[in-house]
Design a protein around this motif. Structure first.
Motif, PDB file in Angstrom:
ATOM      1  N   ALA A   1      77.555  13.849  55.406  1.00 31.98           N
ATOM      2  CA  ALA A   1      77.315  13.101  56.636  1.00 31.98           C
ATOM      3  C   ALA A   1      75.860  13.236  57.082  1.00 31.98           C
ATOM      4  CB  ALA A   1      78.262  13.581  57.737  1.00 31.98           C
ATOM      5  N   ILE A   2      75.299  14.431  56.966  1.00 29.52           N
ATOM      6  CA  ILE A   2      73.900  14.628  57.342  1.00 29.52           C
ATOM      7  C   ILE A   2      72.979  13.905  56.368  1.00 29.52           C
ATOM      8  CG2 ILE A   2      72.081  16.378  57.573  1.00 29.52           C
ATOM      9  CD1 ILE A   2      74.271  18.298  58.547  1.00 29.52           C
ATOM     10  N   PHE A   3      73.341  13.916  55.079  1.00 28.47           N
ATOM     11  CA  PHE A   3      72.519  13.227  54.079  1.00 28.47           C
ATOM     12  C   PHE A   3      72.447  11.726  54.352  1.00 28.47           C
ATOM     13  CE2 PHE A   3      72.140  10.935  50.030  1.00 28.47           C
ATOM     14  CZ  PHE A   3      70.920  11.414  49.601  1.00 28.47           C
ATOM     15  N   LEU A   4      73.514  11.131  54.864  1.00 27.74           N
ATOM     16  CA  LEU A   4      73.501   9.701  55.160  1.00 27.74           C
ATOM     17  C   LEU A   4      72.431   9.371  56.204  1.00 27.74           C
ATOM     18  CD1 LEU A   4      77.328   8.894  55.317  1.00 27.74           C
ATOM     19  CD2 LEU A   4      75.704   8.210  53.543  1.00 27.74           C
ATOM     20  N   ARG A   5      72.386  10.151  57.270  1.00 25.90           N
ATOM     21  CA  ARG A   5      71.391   9.892  58.313  1.00 25.90           C
ATOM     22  C   ARG A   5      69.988  10.190  57.813  1.00 25.90           C
ATOM     23  NH1 ARG A   5      71.887  12.218  64.436  1.00 25.90           N
ATOM     24  NH2 ARG A   5      73.935  11.240  64.116  1.00 25.90           N
ATOM     25  N   VAL A   6      69.825  11.290  57.111  1.00 21.49           N
ATOM     26  CA  VAL A   6      68.500  11.687  56.640  1.00 21.49           C
ATOM     27  C   VAL A   6      67.958  10.682  55.632  1.00 21.49           C
ATOM     28  CG1 VAL A   6      67.226  13.447  55.367  1.00 21.49           C
ATOM     29  CG2 VAL A   6      68.871  14.126  57.110  1.00 21.49           C
ATOM     30  N   SER A   7      68.777  10.259  54.687  1.00 23.06           N
ATOM     31  CA  SER A   7      68.310   9.323  53.664  1.00 23.06           C
ATOM     32  C   SER A   7      67.944   7.975  54.270  1.00 23.06           C
ATOM     33  CB  SER A   7      69.381   9.143  52.592  1.00 23.06           C
ATOM     34  OG  SER A   7      70.583   8.634  53.156  1.00 23.06           O
ATOM     35  N   ALA A   8      68.696   7.520  55.270  1.00 22.69           N
ATOM     36  CA  ALA A   8      68.353   6.262  55.929  1.00 22.69           C
ATOM     37  C   ALA A   8      67.010   6.365  56.639  1.00 22.69           C
ATOM     38  CB  ALA A   8      69.449   5.872  56.921  1.00 22.69           C
ATOM     39  N   LEU A   9      66.758   7.518  57.270  1.00 27.21           N
ATOM     40  CA  LEU A   9      65.475   7.707  57.948  1.00 27.21           C
ATOM     41  C   LEU A   9      64.328   7.816  56.945  1.00 27.21           C
ATOM     42  CD1 LEU A   9      64.718   9.765  61.056  1.00 27.21           C
ATOM     43  CD2 LEU A   9      63.404  10.285  59.010  1.00 27.21           C
ATOM     44  N   VAL A  10      64.536   8.566  55.872  1.00 31.56           N
ATOM     45  CA  VAL A  10      63.472   8.768  54.885  1.00 31.56           C
ATOM     46  C   VAL A  10      63.093   7.460  54.213  1.00 31.56           C
ATOM     47  CG1 VAL A  10      62.941   9.870  52.667  1.00 31.56           C
ATOM     48  CG2 VAL A  10      63.975  11.202  54.503  1.00 31.56           C
ATOM     49  N   SER A  11      64.031   6.527  54.072  1.00 33.40           N
ATOM     50  CA  SER A  11      63.742   5.272  53.378  1.00 33.40           C
ATOM     51  C   SER A  11      62.671   4.448  54.078  1.00 33.40           C
ATOM     52  CB  SER A  11      65.027   4.447  53.243  1.00 33.40           C
ATOM     53  OG  SER A  11      65.514   4.048  54.514  1.00 33.40           O
ATOM     54  N   VAL A  12      62.489   4.632  55.384  1.00 35.86           N
ATOM     55  CA  VAL A  12      61.471   3.882  56.125  1.00 35.86           C
ATOM     56  C   VAL A  12      60.493   4.807  56.838  1.00 35.86           C
ATOM     57  CG1 VAL A  12      62.860   1.809  56.459  1.00 35.86           C
ATOM     58  CG2 VAL A  12      63.069   3.684  58.085  1.00 35.86           C
ATOM     59  N   LEU A  13      60.518   6.086  56.514  1.00 38.24           N
ATOM     60  CA  LEU A  13      59.675   7.062  57.202  1.00 38.24           C
ATOM     61  C   LEU A  13      58.210   6.878  56.822  1.00 38.24           C
ATOM     62  CD1 LEU A  13      59.925   9.636  59.028  1.00 38.24           C
ATOM     63  CD2 LEU A  13      59.917  10.960  56.918  1.00 38.24           C
ATOM     64  N   PRO A  14      57.295   6.975  57.777  1.00 41.38           N
ATOM     65  CA  PRO A  14      55.866   6.913  57.429  1.00 41.38           C
ATOM     66  C   PRO A  14      55.490   8.010  56.439  1.00 41.38           C
ATOM     67  CG  PRO A  14      56.159   6.667  59.796  1.00 41.38           C
ATOM     68  CD  PRO A  14      57.502   7.036  59.232  1.00 41.38           C
ATOM     69  N   ALA A  15      54.630   7.673  55.497  1.00 42.76           N
ATOM     70  CA  ALA A  15      54.107   8.575  54.466  1.00 42.76           C
ATOM     71  C   ALA A  15      55.147   8.877  53.391  1.00 42.76           C
ATOM     72  CB  ALA A  15      53.585   9.876  55.071  1.00 42.76           C
TER      73      ALA A  15
ATOM     74  N   ALA B   1      65.862  17.442  50.281  1.00 41.45           N
ATOM     75  CA  ALA B   1      65.200  18.617  50.844  1.00 41.45           C
ATOM     76  C   ALA B   1      65.359  18.668  52.363  1.00 41.45           C
ATOM     77  CB  ALA B   1      63.718  18.607  50.465  1.00 41.45           C
ATOM     78  N   PHE B   2      65.158  17.535  53.028  1.00 44.66           N
ATOM     79  CA  PHE B   2      65.352  17.497  54.477  1.00 44.66           C
ATOM     80  C   PHE B   2      66.806  17.807  54.841  1.00 44.66           C
ATOM     81  CE2 PHE B   2      61.383  14.860  55.003  1.00 44.66           C
ATOM     82  CZ  PHE B   2      60.758  15.739  55.873  1.00 44.66           C
ATOM     83  N   THR B   3      67.756  17.342  54.029  1.00 40.47           N
ATOM     84  CA  THR B   3      69.166  17.599  54.301  1.00 40.47           C
ATOM     85  C   THR B   3      69.467  19.088  54.251  1.00 40.47           C
ATOM     86  OG1 THR B   3      69.773  15.446  53.377  1.00 40.47           O
ATOM     87  CG2 THR B   3      71.511  17.088  53.578  1.00 40.47           C
TER      88      THR B   3
ATOM     89  N   PHE C   1      62.617  16.650  64.484  1.00 41.02           N
ATOM     90  CA  PHE C   1      63.109  15.380  65.004  1.00 41.02           C
ATOM     91  C   PHE C   1      64.551  15.129  64.566  1.00 41.02           C
ATOM     92  CE2 PHE C   1      63.033  10.579  64.487  1.00 41.02           C
ATOM     93  CZ  PHE C   1      63.197  10.322  65.829  1.00 41.02           C
ATOM     94  N   LEU C   2      64.850  15.413  63.314  1.00 44.83           N
ATOM     95  CA  LEU C   2      66.206  15.213  62.816  1.00 44.83           C
ATOM     96  C   LEU C   2      67.194  16.172  63.482  1.00 44.83           C
ATOM     97  CD1 LEU C   2      65.417  14.695  59.031  1.00 44.83           C
ATOM     98  CD2 LEU C   2      66.598  13.065  60.511  1.00 44.83           C
ATOM     99  N   ILE C   3      66.788  17.424  63.642  1.00 45.90           N
ATOM    100  CA  ILE C   3      67.685  18.393  64.275  1.00 45.90           C
ATOM    101  C   ILE C   3      67.960  17.997  65.727  1.00 45.90           C
ATOM    102  CG2 ILE C   3      67.886  20.794  65.020  1.00 45.90           C
ATOM    103  CD1 ILE C   3      66.297  21.580  62.518  1.00 45.90           C
TER     104      ILE C   3
END
Length: 257
Positions: free
Chosen positions: A21-35, A52-54, A150-152
């Motif tokens: 569940a956490i990976f779903l949110r993190v991966s969606a954010l990383v896909s459009v994250l700056p840098a 890694a963020f997960t 920010f994710l936490i």
């Protein structure tokens, strides 16, 4: 097969669902994250960054209770992906603000066509330099650490499986877009002011000496002025931009005074 104790099986299953569940949110954010989510970065690298963020975020976040049924799983996945994309797009708007600021500055100083196709997206060279410098500076200042925080903190605002209200989400999105346009114009304000002064002076000279080809005389001046402003003003522009980015990361909904 190795038979695990029932308590251990339940624990491992719950931990797996929490991690997923956490990976779903993190991966969606990383896909459009700056840098970290740029088009030039391979998909496998983005997957590794999201993993890694997960692993960093998971110990600080409470997971969903129990194993969801198929319908609840679809709802959970859609909710987490929506929240991750909303937060990622909000951060991506800061990159678009730099691009818009560079486009405004380039148009104001007649430098919009110089190396315009050098970037992945068709932006003027001034915008390309600002975006590349801004992303580099943000990473050097610890963007990855701020993103983890920010994710936490996002799970305090939106716990796992909690769908944000559509009116609140749309109002927040419109406010962020408006804020980004204001930021873009503020960053490009020195170039706009210089262009205004240049055109006023050119008009006065043209009225005073109509026989003089003021456009040929003034073109090198505005080009040099634009490049000089870019050289002298980039540190301040990027400082203001990174401050705005990290301020948003610390307070994404604008609750602090």
């Amino acid at each position: 097969m190795i038979d695990l104790p029932p308590d251990l099986q339940t624990y491992l299953t719950d931990e797996f669902w929490r991690l997923f569940a956490i990976f779903l949110r993190v991966s969606a954010l990383v896909s459009v994250l700056p840098a970290f989510g740029e088009r030039s970065i391979p998909t496998r690298v983005k997957f590794a960054i999201a993993s890694a963020f997960t692993l960093i975020v998971t110990p600080a976040v409470a997971g969903p209770p129990g194993i969801p049924d198929p319908l609840a799983f679809v709802s959970l996945a859609g909710t987490e992906i929506l929240i991750g994309l909303a937060m990622g797009v909000a951060m991506r708007l800061f990159v678009l603000a730099l691009q818009a600021a560079g486009s405004i500055a380039a148009q104001a100083t007649s430098l919009s066509q110089l190396l315009g196709g050098a970037a992945v997206e068709p932006v003027p060279a001034m915008g390309y330099l600002l975006v590349l410098s801004g992303l580099t500076l943000a990473v050097l200042l610890g963007l990855h650490v701020r993103v983890a925080e920010f994710l936490i903190h996002s799970y305090d605002l939106f716990p796992i499986g909690t769908l944000p209200a559509a009116p609140d989400l749309s109002e927040w999105g419109v406010r962020q877009v408006s804020r980004m346009f204001a930021l873009a114009f503020a960053l490009a304000a020195p170039f706009v002011i210089a262009s205004l002064v240049y055109n006023l002076a050119l008009g006065v000279i043209n009225r005073a000496m109509p026989q003089l080809m003021v456009a040929f005389v003034g073109a090198p001046a505005i080009t040099f002025g634009g490049l000089f402003l870019l050289f002298a003003g980039s540190p301040l522009i990027l400082s203001v931009w990174t401050d705005a980015l990290f301020e948003f990361v610390q307070d994404p909904v604008g609750m602090r005074p």
